[in-house]
Design a protein around this motif. Structure first.
Motif, PDB file in Angstrom:
ATOM      1  N   UNK A 182       0.886  -1.276   0.192  1.00 34.21           N
ATOM      2  CA  UNK A 182       0.002  -0.155  -0.051  1.00 34.21           C
ATOM      3  C   UNK A 182       0.873   1.223   0.197  1.00 34.21           C
ATOM      4  N   UNK A 183       1.800   1.208   0.763  1.00 39.01           N
ATOM      5  CA  UNK A 183       2.698   2.384   0.806  1.00 39.01           C
ATOM      6  C   UNK A 183       3.447   2.714  -0.498  1.00 39.01           C
TER       7      UNK A 183
ATOM      8  N   UNK B 261       2.216   1.571  -3.704  1.00 38.67           N
ATOM      9  CA  UNK B 261       1.392   2.028  -4.398  1.00 38.67           C
ATOM     10  C   UNK B 261       1.175   3.697  -4.272  1.00 38.67           C
ATOM     11  N   UNK B 262       0.811   4.022  -2.995  1.00 36.93           N
ATOM     12  CA  UNK B 262       0.235   5.265  -2.898  1.00 36.93           C
ATOM     13  C   UNK B 262       1.738   6.294  -2.901  1.00 36.93           C
TER      14      UNK B 262
END
Lengths: 324, 324
Positions: free
Chosen positions: B218-219, B221-222
């Protein structure tokens, strides 16, 4: 959030007590076990915190939906968070806390996290130099672990920042979501302890399921970043945790189907359950879904409460003293 | 990509053969096992595909770095992909394929995927109505499974679309990455079969590791969506798969450290290994890192090749006939 830049206020002018509310939240959000959550308007825990001269933390009282919480601060989620705050900042003074529980424990709506965040936000307002919200996260985790036995921020993060939040071990990131998107959250009146719902997750996960869940998480995150409902609809499915927890939620299949039947982007268990949630592209669908989900629980003779809220739900807020 | 909208070309005017190149790729990218990859300039497989009257697929020859591939189309990754394409479209004619391998097999750089994609892109150009790149994905998966025993698109996706691509079971999504970001990819001259490097993943994964990896994904991708290197640097760590595969890569720790020592955003094993990669915020760092990684392999007496490429690497391209 500008508080960190403010000049310190002389002690004589600072308030001696503050009152804060933290809202309920949907944890896990199907694809982000322990790391993804969003806040939900309409229910919350309140904390009134008083600065006291003794170098300690006292839980003075617990009112509301739950009253039998530990008063020993080290065993109380709000108490443990304030102990951690005091220790880290080397505060001379202490805090006395009064909790007003508006979220049932063991509901999967972040009840323990809400008390913790409300107490921290109120205590923070009493500091000479209040900290930015993100800086409260570590103390909040120290509180959460007392309640659930696990340092997870998927409830704490959205309560602190509002909206949909990615909460990793060290960091909170608010993620964009269209303001039009709504959540239906239905809480059946049965209790499922967080520790119990974590026990079914003890054995290992197969690589194929992990990869499928990774892909779903990536679709939801990318869909939220782009405001693309079709990506979220494709990804908002829990193939990892939900299959193990579904048997713990009475009427699970029927309630989930009721949620999906109203043009849902997806539906699953909120946090550790037994509450169930669905995501929708508009308020009307969410309201109809909440009604249908409650009706599905009722088929098993289970009463429930329902909340309908923007996914961009509110952050914890300070309240006027008088409303305590 | 506009080909899907073009009028069909009369058979008499259509080319009888086409020549395409698909570039190498970094699979997994540390945090997206089987679902995240990016293409890499500087090495690739080429395919010359001829339309033939027989309703079949023939592998006529395999040249280059690898020559002992199966010529039975059902057991050849390019052959299987074209068989799948023929079947799905109900084509009357067949294809004859000549492969030119520029990527070593068992290198972790997507060697099997590249032959498959090059053949598909060339064959697609011979169709009456060529398909958009995304529509070739399913046929490419049918080819990839022949080589690796698993339907994973983290090499195929970036080869088809270029750049960093999220490849779920059904869908490809190109993800934004700053053009300034570079990759160093170093291929030691030892062979690690994809099937072997998958065998170590057979036993289950602990929830804590799965959650940590989710957070890292998630980190990353963000961070890519925001162009925020600090988020990528925090998240680009494989806590799930790398610990199991590291013992299969000779000199792993030393090479990884060499990659990290040059301001890397992160470094890990490319695909199933033994190639290693690092991500950098500029070309200079990537070049220095590639050199240091090669030197680290050399300490174990292992020769290696190195590639330095934008993370936004190239998509497969049609080449002039003459360059075959």
């Amino acid at each position: 959030m500008n508080a960190q830049l403010a000049d310190p206020m002389p002690a004589s002018q600072r308030a001696l007590s503050a009152h804060a509310m933290a809202y309920a939240s949907v944890g896990n959000v199907a694809v982000g076990f322990d790391i993804l959550g969003h806040s939900v308007a309409g229910a919350g825990d309140r904390a009134v915190v008083r600065r006291i001269d003794e170098p300690t933390v006292r839980i003075a009282a617990v009112h509301g939906l739950v009253t039998d919480l530990p008063l020993d601060p080290a065993r109380n989620t709000a108490g443990a968070a304030l102990l951690s705050l005091r220790r880290a900042l080397g505060l001379q003074h202490g805090f006395e806390v009064e909790l007003h529980k508006g979220i049932a424990l063991g509901s999967g709506m972040g009840g323990s996290a809400a008390s913790c965040v409300a107490a921290l936000v109120a205590a923070n307002a009493l500091l000479e130099r209040p900290l930015p919200r993100e800086a409260l996260y570590g103390f909040a985790l120290d509180g959460e672990v007392v309640a659930s036995g696990s340092r997870h921020g998927d409830n704490l993060g959205p309560m602190l920042l509002g909206g949909l939040v990615l909460a990793t071990r060290d960091r909170l990131l608010r993620l964009p979501v269209p303001n039009a998107w709504y959540c239906a959250l239905v809480h059946p009146h049965v209790v499922l302890e967080t520790r119990e719902s974590r026990a079914v997750l003890a054995s290992g996960f197969a690589l194929g399921d992990v990869v499928a869940q990774h892909g779903n998480l990536a679709l939801v995150l990318t869909g939220c970043h782009r405001g693309d409902a079709s990506l979220v609809r494709e990804g908002l499915k829990d193939v990892l945790v939900e299959p193990r927890r579904a048997p713990l939620v009475p009427g699970f299949s029927r309630v989930k189907q009721a949620a999906l039947d109203h043009h849902a982007l997806g539906a699953s268990i909120s946090g550790g359950g037994p509450s169930m949630f669905g995501w929708y592209e508009n308020r009307g669908d969410a309201e109809r879904a909440a009604e249908a989900m409650a009706a599905a629980f009722a088929e098993d003779g289970i009463a429930s409460d329902r909340l309908v809220s923007p996914i961009n739900g509110p952050a914890a807020t300070l309240l006027d003293e008088e409303t305590a």
